[in-house]
Design a protein around this motif. Structure first.
Motif, PDB file in Angstrom:
ATOM      1  N   ALA A 150       0.820  -1.210   0.000  1.00  0.00           N
ATOM      2  CA  ALA A 150       0.000   0.000   0.000  1.00  0.00           C
ATOM      3  C   ALA A 150       0.855   1.262   0.000  1.00  0.00           C
ATOM      4  O   ALA A 150       0.621   2.179  -0.793  1.00  0.00           O
ATOM      5  CB  ALA A 150      -0.923  -0.008   1.211  1.00  0.00           C
ATOM      6  N   ARG A 154       2.027   1.213  -3.793  1.00  0.00           N
ATOM      7  CA  ARG A 154       0.847   2.053  -4.067  1.00  0.00           C
ATOM      8  C   ARG A 154      -0.184   1.343  -4.939  1.00  0.00           C
ATOM      9  O   ARG A 154      -0.715   1.920  -5.884  1.00  0.00           O
ATOM     10  CB  ARG A 154       1.286   3.371  -4.714  1.00  0.00           C
ATOM     11  CG  ARG A 154       2.245   4.182  -3.860  1.00  0.00           C
ATOM     12  CD  ARG A 154       2.719   5.433  -4.553  1.00  0.00           C
ATOM     13  NE  ARG A 154       3.683   6.159  -3.760  1.00  0.00           N
ATOM     14  CZ  ARG A 154       4.306   7.269  -4.145  1.00  0.00           C
ATOM     15  NH1 ARG A 154       4.049   7.767  -5.359  1.00  0.00           N
ATOM     16  NH2 ARG A 154       5.162   7.861  -3.357  1.00  0.00           N
ATOM     17  N   TYR A 158      -4.669  -2.676  -2.324  1.00  0.00           N
ATOM     18  CA  TYR A 158      -3.981  -2.774  -1.042  1.00  0.00           C
ATOM     19  C   TYR A 158      -4.068  -1.464  -0.263  1.00  0.00           C
ATOM     20  O   TYR A 158      -4.075  -1.457   0.972  1.00  0.00           O
ATOM     21  CB  TYR A 158      -2.526  -3.177  -1.248  1.00  0.00           C
ATOM     22  CG  TYR A 158      -2.363  -4.645  -1.543  1.00  0.00           C
ATOM     23  CD1 TYR A 158      -2.342  -5.576  -0.523  1.00  0.00           C
ATOM     24  CD2 TYR A 158      -2.254  -5.101  -2.851  1.00  0.00           C
ATOM     25  CE1 TYR A 158      -2.202  -6.925  -0.791  1.00  0.00           C
ATOM     26  CE2 TYR A 158      -2.121  -6.447  -3.134  1.00  0.00           C
ATOM     27  CZ  TYR A 158      -2.096  -7.356  -2.094  1.00  0.00           C
ATOM     28  OH  TYR A 158      -1.964  -8.696  -2.359  1.00  0.00           O
ATOM     29  N   GLN A 159      -4.114  -0.343  -0.949  1.00  0.00           N
ATOM     30  CA  GLN A 159      -4.331   0.931  -0.268  1.00  0.00           C
ATOM     31  C   GLN A 159      -5.684   0.940   0.422  1.00  0.00           C
ATOM     32  O   GLN A 159      -5.824   1.428   1.552  1.00  0.00           O
ATOM     33  CB  GLN A 159      -4.230   2.091  -1.270  1.00  0.00           C
ATOM     34  CG  GLN A 159      -2.828   2.375  -1.736  1.00  0.00           C
ATOM     35  CD  GLN A 159      -2.778   3.488  -2.772  1.00  0.00           C
ATOM     36  OE1 GLN A 159      -3.708   3.678  -3.551  1.00  0.00           O
ATOM     37  NE2 GLN A 159      -1.689   4.236  -2.787  1.00  0.00           N
ATOM     38  N   TRP A 162      -5.387  -1.560   3.460  1.00  0.00           N
ATOM     39  CA  TRP A 162      -4.570  -0.977   4.523  1.00  0.00           C
ATOM     40  C   TRP A 162      -5.291   0.207   5.162  1.00  0.00           C
ATOM     41  O   TRP A 162      -5.262   0.384   6.387  1.00  0.00           O
ATOM     42  CB  TRP A 162      -3.227  -0.545   3.942  1.00  0.00           C
ATOM     43  CG  TRP A 162      -2.270   0.098   4.897  1.00  0.00           C
ATOM     44  CD1 TRP A 162      -1.680   1.317   4.764  1.00  0.00           C
ATOM     45  CD2 TRP A 162      -1.751  -0.452   6.113  1.00  0.00           C
ATOM     46  NE1 TRP A 162      -0.840   1.574   5.809  1.00  0.00           N
ATOM     47  CE2 TRP A 162      -0.866   0.504   6.657  1.00  0.00           C
ATOM     48  CE3 TRP A 162      -1.967  -1.644   6.799  1.00  0.00           C
ATOM     49  CZ2 TRP A 162      -0.184   0.293   7.862  1.00  0.00           C
ATOM     50  CZ3 TRP A 162      -1.290  -1.863   8.001  1.00  0.00           C
ATOM     51  CH2 TRP A 162      -0.417  -0.906   8.521  1.00  0.00           C
ATOM     52  N   MET A 182      -5.413   7.051   3.295  1.00  0.00           N
ATOM     53  CA  MET A 182      -5.079   5.950   2.390  1.00  0.00           C
ATOM     54  C   MET A 182      -6.265   5.590   1.493  1.00  0.00           C
ATOM     55  O   MET A 182      -6.094   5.280   0.312  1.00  0.00           O
ATOM     56  CB  MET A 182      -4.637   4.737   3.219  1.00  0.00           C
ATOM     57  CG  MET A 182      -3.985   3.637   2.403  1.00  0.00           C
ATOM     58  SD  MET A 182      -2.506   4.176   1.487  1.00  0.00           S
ATOM     59  CE  MET A 182      -1.450   4.741   2.829  1.00  0.00           C
ATOM     60  N   ALA A 186      -6.503   5.591  -2.738  1.00  0.00           N
ATOM     61  CA  ALA A 186      -7.074   4.547  -3.594  1.00  0.00           C
ATOM     62  C   ALA A 186      -8.164   5.121  -4.485  1.00  0.00           C
ATOM     63  O   ALA A 186      -8.279   4.764  -5.664  1.00  0.00           O
ATOM     64  CB  ALA A 186      -7.624   3.413  -2.741  1.00  0.00           C
TER      65      ALA A 186
END
Length: 294
Positions: A150, A154, A158-159, A162, A182, A186
């Protein structure tokens, strides 16, 4: 008679002088050669002055000595380990790892091994099972890997994961501000699930101050990307007063073109589309029905 004797004397004297000169020259030449030979021996004994032929000979003899020494070592009781003594399984594993690294470098980059397959993670996110997967099934053992993908790589999915973990304190200390930051990252990369979730948070006032003017474009954008969850939510918001009548036709088309194998969702899409049709002129609804692809 006297003249003859005088001539012979002069002849013998001349021959003697010549012989003496010849002997002196011979002695001088011998001394010179001796000095030259002595200096040559002195120079040859100095380091680095060994003639090339002698160096080659010395190197050859040294190589022979080294070979003989190796042979003597091999004949002793304590022998060096032979290549055959290395376990073949270890050698094959090292070779496989080396080949994989070389192949990665040949491609021009080293790619990160996916923690989860992309489609799996998105499926869990869309069905709201991503936090359960990390906490209950993986027992919070993959936190550092998720954070790296994340924060460093990036990756939008996953961002989102997380960000949700931080926002709600799942497997990590709760840091809601950092988690929402975060989620926004995304969303800025166009992840529909992030846009939809942030829209709901601002609409309901979850973790943030309620702000429906900010929520509506987020949900509409997620719906326009084909995210069915957002399309359902956007239709409900329109029926409850959000947006404008100009938004009805597109929301109607989204609902009518859905392909759903879930009977409950199918019925919900029918209910919402019928409600939207009731708010539009009949000719507009007829026109929209002619535009349907499915």
């Amino acid at each position: 008679m006297m003249k003859i004797r005088l001539g012979l004397f002069l002849l013998y004297t001349t021959i003697g002088v010549s012989v003496a000169q010849t002997q002196v020259q011979a002695q001088t030449q011998e001394q010179t050669q001796a000095q030259t030979k002595a200096s040559s021996n002195t120079a040859s004994s100095a380091p680095g002055s060994i003639p090339m032929a002698k160096r080659i000979s010395t190197a050859a003899s040294g190589a022979k000595l080294t070979s003989d020494a190796a042979a003597s070592v091999k004949n002793t009781d304590t022998q060096l380990p032979d290549a055959d003594d290395i376990q073949r399984s270890d050698a094959s594993e090292v070779r496989a790892a080396s080949d994989a690294a070389v192949a990665a470098l040949a491609d021009g980059e080293l790619r990160a091994v996916p923690l989860y397959e992309e489609y799996e993670l998105l499926e869990w996110i869309n069905s709201n099972r991503h936090l359960q997967q990390v906490r209950d099934k993986d027992d919070c053992q993959l936190v550092q890997d998720i954070e790296a993908r994340a924060e460093v790589l990036r990756l939008p999915a996953y961002q989102f994961l997380w960000g949700d973990m931080l926002a709600w304190g799942v497997c990590v200390p709760q840091q809601s501000r950092r988690g929402l930051t975060m989620l926004w990252k995304a969303a800025e990369q166009g992840l529909p699930a992030a846009l939809e979730q942030l829209g709901r948070y601002y609409y309901d006032g979850t973790l943030v101050q309620k702000n429906r003017e900010r929520a509506e474009p987020l949900m509409q954008e997620a719906a326009s990307l084909g995210f069915e969850k957002a399309q359902f939510t956007w239709a409900r918001w329109l029926l409850s007063g959000s947006g404008s009548p100009l938004d009805y036709p597109q929301a109607y088309l989204w609902l009518k073109e859905m392909i759903l194998d879930n009977q409950k969702q199918h019925q919900e899409a029918q209910r919402l589309s019928t409600a939207l049709a009731a708010r539009m002129p009949a000719h507009k609804v007829k026109e929209l029905n002619h535009r349907l692809m499915f």
